[in-house]
Design a protein around this motif. Structure first.
Motif, PDB file in Angstrom:
ATOM      1  N   ALA A  63      47.239  40.326  45.911  1.00 13.21           N
ATOM      2  CA  ALA A  63      45.973  39.668  46.252  1.00 13.21           C
ATOM      3  C   ALA A  63      46.238  38.361  46.991  1.00 13.21           C
ATOM      4  CB  ALA A  63      45.151  39.409  44.988  1.00 13.21           C
ATOM      5  N   GLU A  64      47.190  37.592  46.510  1.00 11.32           N
ATOM      6  CA  GLU A  64      47.506  36.319  47.152  1.00 11.32           C
ATOM      7  C   GLU A  64      47.999  36.533  48.584  1.00 11.32           C
ATOM      8  OE1 GLU A  64      50.050  32.251  46.219  1.00 11.32           O
ATOM      9  OE2 GLU A  64      50.557  34.088  45.125  1.00 11.32           O
ATOM     10  N   ALA A  65      48.819  37.528  48.804  1.00  8.85           N
ATOM     11  CA  ALA A  65      49.331  37.803  50.150  1.00  8.85           C
ATOM     12  C   ALA A  65      48.192  38.132  51.114  1.00  8.85           C
ATOM     13  CB  ALA A  65      50.337  38.945  50.105  1.00  8.85           C
ATOM     14  N   ALA A  66      47.179  38.832  50.625  1.00 12.20           N
ATOM     15  CA  ALA A  66      46.065  39.233  51.489  1.00 12.20           C
ATOM     16  C   ALA A  66      45.001  38.153  51.622  1.00 12.20           C
ATOM     17  CB  ALA A  66      45.431  40.516  50.945  1.00 12.20           C
ATOM     18  N   LEU A  67      44.747  37.426  50.550  1.00 11.84           N
ATOM     19  CA  LEU A  67      43.642  36.465  50.534  1.00 11.84           C
ATOM     20  C   LEU A  67      44.050  35.053  50.932  1.00 11.84           C
ATOM     21  CD1 LEU A  67      41.982  37.613  47.183  1.00 11.84           C
ATOM     22  CD2 LEU A  67      41.267  38.198  49.522  1.00 11.84           C
ATOM     23  N   GLY A  68      45.332  34.767  50.856  1.00 18.48           N
ATOM     24  CA  GLY A  68      45.794  33.425  51.199  1.00 18.48           C
ATOM     25  C   GLY A  68      45.759  32.453  50.035  1.00 18.48           C
ATOM     26  N   HIS A  69      45.315  32.902  48.888  1.00 15.42           N
ATOM     27  CA  HIS A  69      45.338  32.080  47.672  1.00 15.42           C
ATOM     28  C   HIS A  69      45.465  33.018  46.476  1.00 15.42           C
ATOM     29  CE1 HIS A  69      41.132  33.350  47.688  1.00 15.42           C
ATOM     30  NE2 HIS A  69      41.127  33.079  46.391  1.00 15.42           N
ATOM     31  N   ARG A  70      45.981  32.473  45.403  1.00 16.90           N
ATOM     32  CA  ARG A  70      46.161  33.281  44.202  1.00 16.90           C
ATOM     33  C   ARG A  70      44.882  33.215  43.373  1.00 16.90           C
ATOM     34  NH1 ARG A  70      50.735  35.395  42.580  1.00 16.90           N
ATOM     35  NH2 ARG A  70      50.976  36.154  40.454  1.00 16.90           N
ATOM     36  N   PRO A  71      44.207  34.344  43.186  1.00 20.61           N
ATOM     37  CA  PRO A  71      42.979  34.332  42.395  1.00 20.61           C
ATOM     38  C   PRO A  71      43.260  33.980  40.932  1.00 20.61           C
ATOM     39  CG  PRO A  71      43.242  36.405  43.576  1.00 20.61           C
ATOM     40  CD  PRO A  71      44.524  35.662  43.704  1.00 20.61           C
ATOM     41  N   GLU A  72      42.345  33.238  40.345  1.00 20.52           N
ATOM     42  CA  GLU A  72      42.439  32.988  38.904  1.00 20.52           C
ATOM     43  C   GLU A  72      42.057  34.272  38.198  1.00 20.52           C
ATOM     44  OE1 GLU A  72      40.641  29.583  37.092  1.00 20.52           O
ATOM     45  OE2 GLU A  72      40.820  28.461  38.967  1.00 20.52           O
ATOM     46  N   MET A  73      42.862  34.661  37.241  1.00 24.42           N
ATOM     47  CA  MET A  73      42.609  35.918  36.560  1.00 24.42           C
ATOM     48  C   MET A  73      42.899  35.755  35.075  1.00 24.42           C
ATOM     49  SD  MET A  73      41.529  38.973  36.933  1.00 24.42           S
ATOM     50  CE  MET A  73      41.270  38.573  38.658  1.00 24.42           C
ATOM     51  N   PRO A  74      41.850  35.721  34.258  1.00 25.40           N
ATOM     52  CA  PRO A  74      42.096  35.666  32.823  1.00 25.40           C
ATOM     53  C   PRO A  74      42.731  36.979  32.355  1.00 25.40           C
ATOM     54  CG  PRO A  74      39.742  35.906  33.279  1.00 25.40           C
ATOM     55  CD  PRO A  74      40.429  35.749  34.587  1.00 25.40           C
ATOM     56  N   ALA A  75      43.824  36.848  31.629  1.00 25.21           N
ATOM     57  CA  ALA A  75      44.507  38.016  31.088  1.00 25.21           C
ATOM     58  C   ALA A  75      45.063  37.642  29.722  1.00 25.21           C
ATOM     59  CB  ALA A  75      45.618  38.468  32.019  1.00 25.21           C
ATOM     60  N   ASP A  77      46.076  39.546  25.772  1.00 28.51           N
ATOM     61  CA  ASP A  77      46.253  40.781  25.011  1.00 28.51           C
ATOM     62  C   ASP A  77      46.200  41.959  25.975  1.00 28.51           C
ATOM     63  OD1 ASP A  77      46.509  39.332  22.624  1.00 28.51           O
ATOM     64  OD2 ASP A  77      44.357  39.351  22.292  1.00 28.51           O
ATOM     65  N   ASN A  78      45.225  42.854  25.812  1.00 30.87           N
ATOM     66  CA  ASN A  78      45.114  43.987  26.731  1.00 30.87           C
ATOM     67  C   ASN A  78      43.888  43.849  27.629  1.00 30.87           C
ATOM     68  OD1 ASN A  78      43.192  44.620  24.661  1.00 30.87           O
ATOM     69  ND2 ASN A  78      43.278  46.759  25.264  1.00 30.87           N
ATOM     70  N   THR A  79      43.384  42.630  27.764  1.00 33.77           N
ATOM     71  CA  THR A  79      42.195  42.385  28.567  1.00 33.77           C
ATOM     72  C   THR A  79      42.568  41.660  29.858  1.00 33.77           C
ATOM     73  OG1 THR A  79      40.856  42.254  26.567  1.00 33.77           O
ATOM     74  CG2 THR A  79      39.894  41.344  28.573  1.00 33.77           C
ATOM     75  N   VAL A  80      42.055  42.198  30.973  1.00 33.66           N
ATOM     76  CA  VAL A  80      42.257  41.600  32.296  1.00 33.66           C
ATOM     77  C   VAL A  80      40.877  41.417  32.897  1.00 33.66           C
ATOM     78  CG1 VAL A  80      43.285  41.879  34.575  1.00 33.66           C
ATOM     79  CG2 VAL A  80      44.468  42.787  32.554  1.00 33.66           C
ATOM     80  N   GLY A  81      40.537  40.156  33.198  1.00 38.21           N
ATOM     81  CA  GLY A  81      39.183  39.896  33.669  1.00 38.21           C
ATOM     82  C   GLY A  81      38.202  40.275  32.581  1.00 38.21           C
ATOM     83  N   HIS A  82      37.317  41.219  32.896  1.00 39.81           N
ATOM     84  CA  HIS A  82      36.324  41.679  31.913  1.00 39.81           C
ATOM     85  C   HIS A  82      36.658  43.050  31.361  1.00 39.81           C
ATOM     86  CE1 HIS A  82      33.923  38.314  33.151  1.00 39.81           C
ATOM     87  NE2 HIS A  82      33.861  38.742  34.385  1.00 39.81           N
ATOM     88  N   ILE A 105      37.413  39.977  41.296  1.00 38.90           N
ATOM     89  CA  ILE A 105      37.391  39.294  42.600  1.00 38.90           C
ATOM     90  C   ILE A 105      36.088  39.619  43.326  1.00 38.90           C
ATOM     91  CG2 ILE A 105      38.438  39.258  44.899  1.00 38.90           C
ATOM     92  CD1 ILE A 105      41.171  39.516  43.488  1.00 38.90           C
ATOM     93  N   ALA A 106      35.674  40.869  43.295  1.00 41.44           N
ATOM     94  CA  ALA A 106      34.442  41.276  43.986  1.00 41.44           C
ATOM     95  C   ALA A 106      33.214  40.634  43.362  1.00 41.44           C
ATOM     96  CB  ALA A 106      34.313  42.796  43.971  1.00 41.44           C
ATOM     97  N   SER A 107      33.124  40.656  42.042  1.00 38.34           N
ATOM     98  CA  SER A 107      31.916  40.133  41.386  1.00 38.34           C
ATOM     99  C   SER A 107      31.873  38.607  41.376  1.00 38.34           C
ATOM    100  CB  SER A 107      31.798  40.676  39.969  1.00 38.34           C
ATOM    101  OG  SER A 107      32.842  40.203  39.154  1.00 38.34           O
ATOM    102  N   ARG A 108      33.002  37.979  41.169  1.00 40.96           N
ATOM    103  CA  ARG A 108      33.034  36.519  41.070  1.00 40.96           C
ATOM    104  C   ARG A 108      33.056  35.845  42.429  1.00 40.96           C
ATOM    105  NH1 ARG A 108      38.338  34.714  38.637  1.00 40.96           N
ATOM    106  NH2 ARG A 108      38.956  35.143  40.775  1.00 40.96           N
ATOM    107  N   ASP A 109      33.846  36.395  43.356  1.00 43.63           N
ATOM    108  CA  ASP A 109      34.069  35.725  44.645  1.00 43.63           C
ATOM    109  C   ASP A 109      33.333  36.396  45.807  1.00 43.63           C
ATOM    110  OD1 ASP A 109      35.826  34.193  43.124  1.00 43.63           O
ATOM    111  OD2 ASP A 109      37.584  35.346  43.754  1.00 43.63           O
ATOM    112  N   SER A 110      32.670  37.519  45.532  1.00 41.40           N
ATOM    113  CA  SER A 110      31.995  38.297  46.586  1.00 41.40           C
ATOM    114  C   SER A 110      32.939  38.622  47.745  1.00 41.40           C
ATOM    115  CB  SER A 110      30.760  37.557  47.098  1.00 41.40           C
ATOM    116  OG  SER A 110      29.833  37.371  46.061  1.00 41.40           O
ATOM    117  N   VAL A 111      34.150  39.054  47.389  1.00 42.78           N
ATOM    118  CA  VAL A 111      35.179  39.384  48.371  1.00 42.78           C
ATOM    119  C   VAL A 111      35.626  40.828  48.160  1.00 42.78           C
ATOM    120  CG1 VAL A 111      37.553  38.871  49.110  1.00 42.78           C
ATOM    121  CG2 VAL A 111      36.002  37.011  48.527  1.00 42.78           C
TER     122      VAL A 111
END
Length: 147
Positions: A63-75, A77-82, A105-111
């Motif tokens: 994602a960082e390579a494509a977007l130019g920044h590293r998205p914040e991603m809560p992770a 236990d076994n939960t990633v994002g939501h 990324i799509a829901s939070r950043d509209s990307v």
């Protein structure tokens, strides 16, 4: 071992019959014998946590390579994002994690990420021939491996 695997169905579901899960089950059996289902369930939870810790950074690198920044991603236990990751095998877990990262990324950043360079539409994670890949939704073709 086959009757033991059947005994695990109530806690692991049909995943116990997935050929990609077989090596993990064999490893569990080699280390713990025919451990009770409740114990294997605990080992599966630990395995999911390990996969999340190992694989989320790989997806975020893409994602960082494509977007130019590293998205914040809560992770945790076994939960990633939501979303929760239920797979105990690496490649199916990678598909789940990629889907969770992409959804957040799509829901939070509209990307839309990732985008097929040929068709300029979104890609989606899939498991093809046991490999986690990004697939173009317009052309149905494999674009890249996940991670």
């Amino acid at each position: 071992m086959s009757s033991w695997v059947v005994d695990l169905e109530p806690v692991l579901g049909s995943e116990v019959h997935d050929p990609l899960v077989r090596p993990w089950l064999e490893e569990v059996f080699d280390r713990h014998g025919s451990a009770p289902a409740w114990y294997v369930e605990e080992l599966a939870a630990q395995r999911r946590q390990e996969l999340v810790a190992e694989l989320v950074p790989l997806v975020l690198d893409q994602a960082e390579a494509a977007l130019g920044h590293r998205p914040e991603m809560p992770a945790e236990d076994n939960t990633v994002g939501h979303d929760q990751v239920w797979a105990v095998a690496r490649e199916p877990a990678l598909v789940s994690i990629a889907d969770a990262v992409q959804s957040l990324i799509a829901s939070r950043d509209s990307v839309v990420w990732p985008v097929c360079p040929q068709h300029r539409v979104g890609q989606h994670p899939e498991l093809r021939d046991g490999i986690a890949v990004w697939v173009c939704q317009a052309g149905g073709h494999l674009v890249d491996r996940i991670g």
